[in-house]
Motif scaffolding. Sequence first.
Motif, PDB file in Angstrom:
ATOM      1  N   GLY A   1       0.788  -1.231   0.000  1.00  0.00           N
ATOM      2  CA  GLY A   1       0.000   0.000   0.000  1.00  0.00           C
ATOM      3  C   GLY A   1       0.815   1.274   0.000  1.00  0.00           C
ATOM      4  N   VAL A   2       2.081   1.207  -0.381  1.00  0.00           N
ATOM      5  CA  VAL A   2       2.913   2.408  -0.501  1.00  0.00           C
ATOM      6  C   VAL A   2       3.471   2.452  -1.919  1.00  0.00           C
ATOM      7  CG1 VAL A   2       3.492   2.522   1.952  1.00  0.00           C
ATOM      8  CG2 VAL A   2       4.959   1.237   0.418  1.00  0.00           C
ATOM      9  N   ASN A   3       4.018   3.615  -2.311  1.00  0.00           N
ATOM     10  CA  ASN A   3       4.447   3.761  -3.690  1.00  0.00           C
ATOM     11  C   ASN A   3       5.951   3.903  -3.891  1.00  0.00           C
ATOM     12  OD1 ASN A   3       4.783   6.266  -2.662  1.00  0.00           O
ATOM     13  ND2 ASN A   3       3.399   7.318  -4.044  1.00  0.00           N
ATOM     14  N   SER A   4       6.741   3.703  -2.850  1.00  0.00           N
ATOM     15  CA  SER A   4       8.195   3.802  -3.021  1.00  0.00           C
ATOM     16  C   SER A   4       8.907   3.019  -1.927  1.00  0.00           C
ATOM     17  CB  SER A   4       8.647   5.269  -2.972  1.00  0.00           C
ATOM     18  OG  SER A   4       8.531   5.776  -1.655  1.00  0.00           O
ATOM     19  N   PRO A   5      10.158   2.642  -2.176  1.00  0.00           N
ATOM     20  CA  PRO A   5      10.932   1.966  -1.130  1.00  0.00           C
ATOM     21  C   PRO A   5      11.101   2.841   0.117  1.00  0.00           C
ATOM     22  CG  PRO A   5      11.984   1.669  -3.260  1.00  0.00           C
ATOM     23  CD  PRO A   5      10.876   2.665  -3.457  1.00  0.00           C
ATOM     24  N   GLU A   6      11.264   4.149  -0.093  1.00  0.00           N
ATOM     25  CA  GLU A   6      11.411   5.052   1.049  1.00  0.00           C
ATOM     26  C   GLU A   6      10.148   5.061   1.907  1.00  0.00           C
ATOM     27  OE1 GLU A   6      14.156   6.568  -2.159  1.00  0.00           O
ATOM     28  OE2 GLU A   6      12.123   5.815  -2.103  1.00  0.00           O
ATOM     29  N   ALA A   7       8.982   5.088   1.249  1.00  0.00           N
ATOM     30  CA  ALA A   7       7.717   5.081   1.984  1.00  0.00           C
ATOM     31  C   ALA A   7       7.527   3.754   2.723  1.00  0.00           C
ATOM     32  CB  ALA A   7       6.549   5.335   1.034  1.00  0.00           C
ATOM     33  N   ALA A   8       7.963   2.650   2.093  1.00  0.00           N
ATOM     34  CA  ALA A   8       7.869   1.342   2.746  1.00  0.00           C
ATOM     35  C   ALA A   8       8.732   1.304   4.004  1.00  0.00           C
ATOM     36  CB  ALA A   8       8.284   0.238   1.776  1.00  0.00           C
TER      37      ALA A   8
ATOM     38  N   THR B   1      10.884   5.859  10.533  1.00  0.00           N
ATOM     39  CA  THR B   1      11.861   6.923  10.359  1.00  0.00           C
ATOM     40  C   THR B   1      12.094   7.175   8.876  1.00  0.00           C
ATOM     41  OG1 THR B   1      14.069   7.687  10.986  1.00  0.00           O
ATOM     42  CG2 THR B   1      13.853   5.373  10.477  1.00  0.00           C
ATOM     43  N   ARG B   2      12.416   8.395   8.538  1.00  0.00           N
ATOM     44  CA  ARG B   2      12.662   8.763   7.144  1.00  0.00           C
ATOM     45  C   ARG B   2      14.095   8.380   6.765  1.00  0.00           C
ATOM     46  NH1 ARG B   2      12.813  14.558   4.401  1.00  0.00           N
ATOM     47  NH2 ARG B   2      12.528  13.866   2.263  1.00  0.00           N
ATOM     48  N   LEU B   3      14.235   7.672   5.642  1.00  0.00           N
ATOM     49  CA  LEU B   3      15.541   7.232   5.171  1.00  0.00           C
ATOM     50  C   LEU B   3      15.777   7.734   3.752  1.00  0.00           C
ATOM     51  CD1 LEU B   3      15.453   3.564   6.509  1.00  0.00           C
ATOM     52  CD2 LEU B   3      16.566   5.545   7.539  1.00  0.00           C
ATOM     53  N   PHE B   4      17.048   7.703   3.319  1.00  0.00           N
ATOM     54  CA  PHE B   4      17.448   8.280   2.044  1.00  0.00           C
ATOM     55  C   PHE B   4      18.239   7.280   1.213  1.00  0.00           C
ATOM     56  CE2 PHE B   4      17.160  11.398   5.376  1.00  0.00           C
ATOM     57  CZ  PHE B   4      16.312  12.349   4.839  1.00  0.00           C
ATOM     58  N   ARG B   5      18.223   7.459  -0.115  1.00  0.00           N
ATOM     59  CA  ARG B   5      18.919   6.529  -1.017  1.00  0.00           C
ATOM     60  C   ARG B   5      20.422   6.749  -1.074  1.00  0.00           C
ATOM     61  NH1 ARG B   5      15.391   4.286  -5.922  1.00  0.00           N
ATOM     62  NH2 ARG B   5      13.366   4.442  -4.922  1.00  0.00           N
TER      63      ARG B   5
ATOM     64  N   ALA C   1      28.318   3.821   7.125  1.00  0.00           N
ATOM     65  CA  ALA C   1      28.039   3.818   8.566  1.00  0.00           C
ATOM     66  C   ALA C   1      26.589   4.183   8.867  1.00  0.00           C
ATOM     67  CB  ALA C   1      28.973   4.801   9.275  1.00  0.00           C
ATOM     68  N   ASP C   2      25.913   4.867   7.929  1.00  0.00           N
ATOM     69  CA  ASP C   2      24.531   5.291   8.140  1.00  0.00           C
ATOM     70  C   ASP C   2      23.513   4.350   7.495  1.00  0.00           C
ATOM     71  OD1 ASP C   2      25.268   7.580   9.579  1.00  0.00           O
ATOM     72  OD2 ASP C   2      25.574   8.726   7.743  1.00  0.00           O
ATOM     73  N   LEU C   3      23.961   3.202   6.979  1.00  0.00           N
ATOM     74  CA  LEU C   3      23.049   2.250   6.348  1.00  0.00           C
ATOM     75  C   LEU C   3      22.052   1.736   7.388  1.00  0.00           C
ATOM     76  CD1 LEU C   3      22.344   0.609   3.782  1.00  0.00           C
ATOM     77  CD2 LEU C   3      23.842  -1.172   4.677  1.00  0.00           C
ATOM     78  N   ARG C   4      20.762   1.832   7.076  1.00  0.00           N
ATOM     79  CA  ARG C   4      19.734   1.420   8.027  1.00  0.00           C
ATOM     80  C   ARG C   4      18.810   0.331   7.494  1.00  0.00           C
ATOM     81  NH1 ARG C   4      22.888   3.463  10.632  1.00  0.00           N
ATOM     82  NH2 ARG C   4      22.713   5.218  12.030  1.00  0.00           N
ATOM     83  N   ALA C   5      18.650   0.237   6.160  1.00  0.00           N
ATOM     84  CA  ALA C   5      17.697  -0.741   5.634  1.00  0.00           C
ATOM     85  C   ALA C   5      18.018  -1.095   4.188  1.00  0.00           C
ATOM     86  CB  ALA C   5      16.280  -0.182   5.710  1.00  0.00           C
ATOM     87  N   ARG C   6      17.583  -2.299   3.831  1.00  0.00           N
ATOM     88  CA  ARG C   6      17.538  -2.710   2.422  1.00  0.00           C
ATOM     89  C   ARG C   6      16.071  -2.978   2.118  1.00  0.00           C
ATOM     90  NH1 ARG C   6      21.404  -6.398   4.127  1.00  0.00           N
ATOM     91  NH2 ARG C   6      19.901  -8.050   3.766  1.00  0.00           N
TER      92      ARG C   6
ATOM     93  N   TYR D   1      19.631   4.984   3.846  1.00  0.00           N
ATOM     94  CA  TYR D   1      20.553   5.494   4.855  1.00  0.00           C
ATOM     95  C   TYR D   1      19.862   6.510   5.751  1.00  0.00           C
ATOM     96  CZ  TYR D   1      23.829   3.463   1.542  1.00  0.00           C
ATOM     97  OH  TYR D   1      24.486   2.590   0.711  1.00  0.00           O
ATOM     98  N   ALA D   2      20.388   6.676   6.966  1.00  0.00           N
ATOM     99  CA  ALA D   2      19.814   7.592   7.934  1.00  0.00           C
ATOM    100  C   ALA D   2      20.032   9.052   7.548  1.00  0.00           C
ATOM    101  CB  ALA D   2      20.412   7.343   9.320  1.00  0.00           C
ATOM    102  N   LYS D   3      21.160   9.347   6.919  1.00  0.00           N
ATOM    103  CA  LYS D   3      21.471  10.717   6.528  1.00  0.00           C
ATOM    104  C   LYS D   3      21.823  10.730   5.051  1.00  0.00           C
ATOM    105  CE  LYS D   3      23.651  11.589  10.968  1.00  0.00           C
ATOM    106  NZ  LYS D   3      24.934  11.804  11.616  1.00  0.00           N
TER     107      LYS D   3
END
Length: 140
Positions: free
Chosen positions: A89-96, A103-107, A112-117, A133-135
Amino acid sequence: MPKEARLVRDQLEQALFTLPKDPQAPAIGLLIEEAIEVALEIEFTNSVPPATAAHAKDSPTGELVMPLSYRVVDLASGGAEPPEHQVDGVNSPEAAAEKALGTRLFRSGRKADLRARVYFQRPGMPLSMVRLYAKAIKPD
């Protein structure tokens, strides 16, 4: 076999992002990335059921639109087997990732700031993966 391939892939990802600062690190990193790609192919070959029209929605143009399902791997937890979240129900990996992790993450970012795949697959396309990434790295 896909579960074992996922465990191997997760271990390879950890190894990639914990490489020591070394002159040989870039070459080793490329080899690890190639091994990750092989593990991804093994993990998802025939493991994703084909999408059916019963799950499709009609778009305004009359085309069938297949809903995407995102698999968010939480790397911030630090465990040996990171927790995974299935998000629809979301439209982007960031939204997922934001929906799953809160938390808001960035591509772009530092290792060191890697938070999710985030893994997803569009109909008729190969599996895609985005690192978040977190930042964000700001362009110069």
